[in-house]
Design an enzyme around this catalytic site. Structure first.
Site, PDB file in Angstrom:
ATOM      1  N   GLN A 104     -24.804  12.223 -41.802  1.00 33.27           N
ATOM      2  CA  GLN A 104     -25.377  12.102 -43.305  1.00 33.27           C
ATOM      3  C   GLN A 104     -24.072  12.265 -44.231  1.00 33.27           C
ATOM      4  O   GLN A 104     -23.735  11.211 -44.871  1.00 33.27           O
ATOM      5  CB  GLN A 104     -26.261  12.937 -43.746  1.00 33.27           C
ATOM      6  CG  GLN A 104     -26.721  12.678 -45.315  1.00 33.27           C
ATOM      7  CD  GLN A 104     -27.530  11.377 -45.389  1.00 33.27           C
ATOM      8  OE1 GLN A 104     -28.433  10.927 -44.677  1.00 33.27           O
ATOM      9  NE2 GLN A 104     -27.029  10.580 -46.250  1.00 33.27           N
ATOM     10  N   CYS A 140     -29.716  11.465 -49.876  1.00 34.88           N
ATOM     11  CA  CYS A 140     -29.712  11.257 -48.430  1.00 34.88           C
ATOM     12  C   CYS A 140     -30.927  10.395 -48.258  1.00 34.88           C
ATOM     13  O   CYS A 140     -30.924   9.639 -47.292  1.00 34.88           O
ATOM     14  CB  CYS A 140     -29.590  12.531 -47.595  1.00 34.88           C
ATOM     15  SG  CYS A 140     -30.745  13.570 -47.932  1.00 34.88           S
ATOM     16  N   ASP A 196     -31.236  16.555 -52.799  1.00 30.48           N
ATOM     17  CA  ASP A 196     -31.858  16.390 -51.811  1.00 30.48           C
ATOM     18  C   ASP A 196     -33.481  16.810 -52.162  1.00 30.48           C
ATOM     19  O   ASP A 196     -33.600  17.740 -53.174  1.00 30.48           O
ATOM     20  CB  ASP A 196     -31.428  17.009 -50.621  1.00 30.48           C
ATOM     21  CG  ASP A 196     -32.095  16.667 -49.078  1.00 30.48           C
ATOM     22  OD1 ASP A 196     -33.111  15.832 -49.109  1.00 30.48           O
ATOM     23  OD2 ASP A 196     -31.759  17.625 -48.077  1.00 30.48           O
ATOM     24  N   ARG A 198     -24.942   4.659 -43.025  1.00 29.52           N
ATOM     25  CA  ARG A 198     -25.237   5.743 -41.965  1.00 29.52           C
ATOM     26  C   ARG A 198     -24.904   4.644 -40.757  1.00 29.52           C
ATOM     27  O   ARG A 198     -24.441   5.112 -39.541  1.00 29.52           O
ATOM     28  CB  ARG A 198     -26.866   5.850 -41.957  1.00 29.52           C
ATOM     29  CG  ARG A 198     -27.305   6.872 -43.063  1.00 29.52           C
ATOM     30  CD  ARG A 198     -26.640   8.185 -42.978  1.00 29.52           C
ATOM     31  NE  ARG A 198     -26.969   8.802 -41.419  1.00 29.52           N
ATOM     32  CZ  ARG A 198     -28.165   9.340 -41.455  1.00 29.52           C
ATOM     33  NH1 ARG A 198     -28.944   9.869 -42.147  1.00 29.52           N
ATOM     34  NH2 ARG A 198     -28.252   9.767 -40.104  1.00 29.52           N
ATOM     35  N   HIS A 222     -26.381  18.391 -41.096  1.00 27.11           N
ATOM     36  CA  HIS A 222     -26.702  17.078 -40.891  1.00 27.11           C
ATOM     37  C   HIS A 222     -25.156  16.387 -40.962  1.00 27.11           C
ATOM     38  O   HIS A 222     -24.949  15.674 -42.001  1.00 27.11           O
ATOM     39  CB  HIS A 222     -27.517  16.474 -42.177  1.00 27.11           C
ATOM     40  CG  HIS A 222     -28.313  15.334 -42.117  1.00 27.11           C
ATOM     41  ND1 HIS A 222     -28.102  14.584 -40.790  1.00 27.11           N
ATOM     42  CD2 HIS A 222     -29.126  14.492 -42.644  1.00 27.11           C
ATOM     43  CE1 HIS A 222     -29.105  13.438 -40.861  1.00 27.11           C
ATOM     44  NE2 HIS A 222     -29.617  13.367 -42.009  1.00 27.11           N
ATOM     45  N   ARG A 262     -32.406  15.347 -32.830  1.00 27.18           N
ATOM     46  CA  ARG A 262     -32.790  15.918 -34.139  1.00 27.18           C
ATOM     47  C   ARG A 262     -33.748  16.981 -33.976  1.00 27.18           C
ATOM     48  O   ARG A 262     -34.835  16.560 -33.148  1.00 27.18           O
ATOM     49  CB  ARG A 262     -33.237  14.846 -34.907  1.00 27.18           C
ATOM     50  CG  ARG A 262     -34.323  15.330 -36.086  1.00 27.18           C
ATOM     51  CD  ARG A 262     -34.471  14.177 -37.248  1.00 27.18           C
ATOM     52  NE  ARG A 262     -33.448  13.670 -37.820  1.00 27.18           N
ATOM     53  CZ  ARG A 262     -33.662  13.097 -39.011  1.00 27.18           C
ATOM     54  NH1 ARG A 262     -34.768  13.012 -39.793  1.00 27.18           N
ATOM     55  NH2 ARG A 262     -32.532  12.666 -39.826  1.00 27.18           N
TER      56      ARG A 262
HETATM   57  N1   CP Z   1     -31.220  10.698 -44.443  1.00 28.40           N
HETATM   58  C1   CP Z   1     -32.005  10.940 -43.285  1.00 28.40           C
HETATM   59  O1   CP Z   1     -31.552  11.385 -42.333  1.00 28.40           O
HETATM   60  O2   CP Z   1     -33.255  10.134 -43.247  1.00 28.40           O
HETATM   61  P1   CP Z   1     -34.036  10.241 -42.073  1.00 28.40           P
HETATM   62  O3   CP Z   1     -34.712  11.387 -42.140  1.00 28.40           O
HETATM   63  O4   CP Z   1     -35.182   8.976 -42.443  1.00 28.40           O
HETATM   64  O5   CP Z   1     -33.511   9.779 -40.812  1.00 28.40           O
HETATM   65  N1  NVA Z   2     -33.315  18.306 -45.883  1.00 31.54           N
HETATM   66  C1  NVA Z   2     -33.920  17.249 -45.464  1.00 31.54           C
HETATM   67  C2  NVA Z   2     -33.055  16.016 -45.049  1.00 31.54           C
HETATM   68  C3  NVA Z   2     -33.700  14.798 -44.697  1.00 31.54           C
HETATM   69  C4  NVA Z   2     -33.021  13.767 -44.296  1.00 31.54           C
HETATM   70  C5  NVA Z   2     -34.618  17.722 -44.311  1.00 31.54           C
HETATM   71  O1  NVA Z   2     -34.179  18.573 -43.448  1.00 31.54           O
HETATM   72  O2  NVA Z   2     -35.850  17.446 -44.169  1.00 31.54           O
END
Ligand code: CP
Ligand code: NVA
Length: 305
Positions: free
Chosen positions: A130, A261, A221, A289, A127, A100
């Site tokens: 997701q 999400c 989101d 997930r 993502h 990440r």
């Molecule tokens: N939806 C998602 O990726 O959540 P987190 O940021 O908690 O991993």
């Molecule tokens: N769009 C959000 C998704 C978090 C799971 C972010 O990138 O923070």
């Protein structure tokens, strides 16, 4: 299928095979116990996470492997060791690297030298894990993806991009409403257009009412993603008309699924009333997930390899 940096790495058959495997793992969570026996998976996080981190850790464990969570600041990466050098070294210890990070190019750089599969656990642009869980959730609830109308309302961000690609692969219709200036990346939309079948539709507008009209799914989101915290106040004002609330969802089908999400900013992009309503499937989405990522790990690293 070696890396999952974006969902373009999958074709339609691979997507549906993966979803079928995830559904079977949900029914029998221990059916592939031991398929990652003796294998470690590095989980490198440069941003916060609840769902992605815990579902990957639990998933690797349930398949018999060893998850190694690494916050980037604990690695020499945080002291200037390069992404490529890190990838070279980790490849000698682990069977896959889950990352990440911020810039998508950072992930691509890692994948360019890694000798093991690299999986995107979220970048500023994509993502994919997701979107796999999202497709599984819709399939479970609606029994099909083909011809389902998904309305995404909010920021044209990483989650939106992966949803566009997943919908194109799955044959679902997608309509996206974002404020002007916050549309999804044109190049990513173009790529998705190449993947989609002739009969699936993509519609991009700045009108949330048009986007959700007759929708089977309404998805939103956060308005300010990780890394955009300083824009939060400005974005709240711009995105206000895009809130998923009672009035907006009344324009969709009566049985439309409400998806997010997570994490949610209740009272901003979605009201508590709607996220807690009977139409909301956000907890199933979060659960899925785990199952989709287990299916992905099994496909990439499992015994059949
Ligand atoms: N939806 C998602 O990726 O959540 P987190 O940021 O908690 O991993
Ligand atoms: N769009 C959000 C998704 C978090 C799971 C972010 O990138 O923070």
């Amino acid at each position: 299928m070696k890396n999952i940096l974006t969902l373009e790495e999958l074709n339609k058959d691979e997507l549906f095979e993966l979803l079928a495997k995830a559904i079977s793992l949900k029914k029998e969570p221990h059916s592939e116990e031991g398929s990652l026996y003796g294998k470690s998976v590095a989980l490198i996080f440069k941003k916060s996470s609840t769902r992605t981190r815990v579902s990957f850790e639990a998933g690797v464990y349930e398949l018999g492997g060893n998850p190694i969570y690494l916050h980037a600041t604990d690695l020499q990466l945080g002291r200037g060791e390069t992404t490529k050098d890190t990838a070279h070294v980790l490849s000698r210890y682990v069977s896959a690297i889950v990352v990440r990070t911020y810039a998508h190019s950072d992930l691509e750089e890692m994948a360019s030298v890694a000798e093991v599969p690299v999986i995107n656990a979220l970048t500023d642009d994509h993502h994919p894990c997701q979107a796999l869980a999202d497709m599984m959730t819709i399939l479970e609830k609606k029994d099909r993806l083909q011809g389902i109308k998904i309305a995404y309302v909010g920021d044209g961000n990483n989650v939106c991009h992966s949803l566009i690609i997943a919908s194109a692969l799955a044959g679902a219709d997608i309509s996206i409403a974002t404020p002007i200036g916050y549309e999804p990346n044109k190049e990513i939309v173009k790529t998705a257009m190449k993947l989609k079948s002739d009969d699936s539709k993509t519609f991009i507008t700045d009108d949330p009412l048009k986007a959700v009209s007759d929708a089977d799914v309404i998805y939103t989101d956060v308005w300010a993603s990780m890394g955009q915290e300083e824009e939060h106040q400005k974005r709240i004002k711009i995105f206000k008309p895009y809130q998923v609330n009672k009035e907006l969802i009344s324009k969709a089908k009566d049985d439309a699924l409400i998806m997010h999400c997570l994490p949610a900013h209740r009272g901003e992009e979605i009201t508590s009333e709607i996220i807690d309503s009977t139409q909301s499937v956000v907890w199933d989405q979060a659960e899925n997930r785990l199952h989709t990522q287990k299916a992905l790990l099994w496909t990439l690293l499992g015994e059949r390899q």
